[in-house]
Scaffold this active site. Sequence first.
Site, PDB file in Angstrom:
ATOM      1  N   HIS A  72      -4.230  13.041  -3.005  1.00 37.34           N
ATOM      2  CA  HIS A  72      -5.634  12.798  -2.662  1.00 37.34           C
ATOM      3  C   HIS A  72      -6.071  13.782  -1.580  1.00 37.34           C
ATOM      4  O   HIS A  72      -5.413  13.909  -0.547  1.00 37.34           O
ATOM      5  CB  HIS A  72      -5.819  11.368  -2.147  1.00 37.34           C
ATOM      6  CG  HIS A  72      -5.806  10.340  -3.227  1.00 37.34           C
ATOM      7  ND1 HIS A  72      -6.266   9.056  -3.038  1.00 37.34           N
ATOM      8  CD2 HIS A  72      -5.411  10.404  -4.517  1.00 37.34           C
ATOM      9  CE1 HIS A  72      -6.132   8.370  -4.161  1.00 37.34           C
ATOM     10  NE2 HIS A  72      -5.620   9.168  -5.071  1.00 37.34           N
ATOM     11  N   TYR A 201     -13.243   3.060   1.407  1.00 28.40           N
ATOM     12  CA  TYR A 201     -13.258   2.149   2.552  1.00 28.40           C
ATOM     13  C   TYR A 201     -14.683   1.642   2.732  1.00 28.40           C
ATOM     14  O   TYR A 201     -15.617   2.442   2.839  1.00 28.40           O
ATOM     15  CB  TYR A 201     -12.793   2.860   3.821  1.00 28.40           C
ATOM     16  CG  TYR A 201     -11.316   3.186   3.838  1.00 28.40           C
ATOM     17  CD1 TYR A 201     -10.402   2.327   4.457  1.00 28.40           C
ATOM     18  CD2 TYR A 201     -10.822   4.349   3.241  1.00 28.40           C
ATOM     19  CE1 TYR A 201      -9.047   2.626   4.487  1.00 28.40           C
ATOM     20  CE2 TYR A 201      -9.465   4.651   3.265  1.00 28.40           C
ATOM     21  CZ  TYR A 201      -8.581   3.786   3.887  1.00 28.40           C
ATOM     22  OH  TYR A 201      -7.243   4.077   3.909  1.00 28.40           O
ATOM     23  N   PRO A 293      -3.477  -2.212   8.847  1.00 26.69           N
ATOM     24  CA  PRO A 293      -3.321  -1.318   7.692  1.00 26.69           C
ATOM     25  C   PRO A 293      -4.508  -0.405   7.430  1.00 26.69           C
ATOM     26  O   PRO A 293      -4.418   0.476   6.570  1.00 26.69           O
ATOM     27  CB  PRO A 293      -3.116  -2.293   6.527  1.00 26.69           C
ATOM     28  CG  PRO A 293      -3.789  -3.551   6.966  1.00 26.69           C
ATOM     29  CD  PRO A 293      -3.579  -3.622   8.445  1.00 26.69           C
ATOM     30  N   LYS A 297      -1.053   3.737   8.511  1.00 26.88           N
ATOM     31  CA  LYS A 297      -0.089   4.375   9.399  1.00 26.88           C
ATOM     32  C   LYS A 297       1.285   3.702   9.452  1.00 26.88           C
ATOM     33  O   LYS A 297       2.224   4.276   9.998  1.00 26.88           O
ATOM     34  CB  LYS A 297      -0.653   4.435  10.833  1.00 26.88           C
ATOM     35  CG  LYS A 297      -1.899   5.296  10.979  1.00 26.88           C
ATOM     36  CD  LYS A 297      -1.637   6.718  10.575  1.00 26.88           C
ATOM     37  CE  LYS A 297      -2.864   7.586  10.622  1.00 26.88           C
ATOM     38  NZ  LYS A 297      -2.676   8.876   9.963  1.00 26.88           N
ATOM     39  N   TYR A 385      -6.301  10.887   9.917  1.00 20.04           N
ATOM     40  CA  TYR A 385      -5.940  10.206   8.672  1.00 20.04           C
ATOM     41  C   TYR A 385      -4.776  10.910   7.978  1.00 20.04           C
ATOM     42  O   TYR A 385      -3.834  10.254   7.520  1.00 20.04           O
ATOM     43  CB  TYR A 385      -7.144  10.149   7.740  1.00 20.04           C
ATOM     44  CG  TYR A 385      -6.951   9.214   6.568  1.00 20.04           C
ATOM     45  CD1 TYR A 385      -7.232   7.856   6.677  1.00 20.04           C
ATOM     46  CD2 TYR A 385      -6.489   9.685   5.338  1.00 20.04           C
ATOM     47  CE1 TYR A 385      -7.047   6.993   5.603  1.00 20.04           C
ATOM     48  CE2 TYR A 385      -6.303   8.827   4.259  1.00 20.04           C
ATOM     49  CZ  TYR A 385      -6.589   7.479   4.402  1.00 20.04           C
ATOM     50  OH  TYR A 385      -6.404   6.629   3.332  1.00 20.04           O
TER      51      TYR A 385
END
Length: 396
Positions: A72, A201, A293, A297, A385
């Site tokens: 991704h 998200y 979550p 990480k 990220y």
Amino acid sequence: MRTQVVIVGAGPSGLLLGQLLHKAGVDAVIVERQSPEYVLSRIRAGVLEQVTLNVLAQAGVDARLKREGLAHTGFDLLFKGERHRIDLAGLTGGQQVMVYGQTEVTRDLMDARQAAGLTTVYSADDVQIHGFDTDHPSVSYTVDGQRHTLDCDYIAGCDGFHGVCRASVPRASIQEYEKVYPFGWLGVLSDTPPVHEELIYVNSPRGFALCSQRSMIRSRYYLQVPLTDKVENWSDDAFWTELRHRLDPEASERLVTGPSIEKSIAPLRSFVTEPMRFGTLFLAGDAAHIVPPTGAKGLNLAATDVKYLSDALIEACVEKSQAGIDHYSTRCLARIWRAERFSWWFTSLMHRFPDQGEIGQKFQEAELDYLVHSEAGARSVAENYVGLPLDFGWKG
């Protein structure tokens, strides 16, 4: 029986540590209180940073990941009914993440350990650690009614948040930091195609949601729910209906629903233990820290711990140097706190907090609007990220 290192816990961190030590010629036995089937049944996230991919490659367990993992290069933020893409690759000089379930990582590590004929003790009852404040530590356990003791040079506590290793440290020698969030994640795993090729998200007035995936035919979805909710009170239909309410019209239209093959509610917490070394005992992974979550990480931090710890133990056992061991805790914690900060921030930004009211939602939407329209803001999100460099800011 004697070995150089006893690893308590056969989750991904313990198995990965065992594999790295084996590659370097260091003897290690893993002791796990659960059965192999139970370990593999635990459903966890699966967004892997490049640092984690590098460690898995070093361990020689990335062949299937390379074939089946989904690369991704970005993800979507959905707020005020519209989606905005965070271009991870474009903002970080080409970096990306790999979607590959933690269960599959664990399976690959189990297979590698079995193929190498290495010792893993499963279904071990009453595991206890002894003498870690001396030069003669040991681990004892019971299997089939027989008590066994493993003498060793070092103990690696990879046994999770509820494990025996951290609990065995005297309270006066340890400092724990914790934040418990007033909600949980209701997760559903289904054999349905993902709603989108990348993760979404969602910040919604109804609460957070996440559209994730394990493959092109298996999806993982989450809803923010009160901690008082019970999983048995959520039918599949109720879950899919609520998820549609939190998605944008296009995603809602594309959503393919189906029966859940796993459904659970997980509480959210931020937790860190300091230090992570106590004589010949070393904590790693969830035994030392928990992250919400939201920032993906958890497994990545565990892999970094294991990288640092394996280097330190190999240095101690092969090169007879204590330098890595002496720096282990400080080196890990520098990275852990950065990841904890990002996970806390992202969680605070994306979730509905009961005590913040409507103004809290407006503050979140304003910050999200800034992030998606500011290159500097978006780059900060992207850099954190995909994962900061292994020794970012380390001056040891």
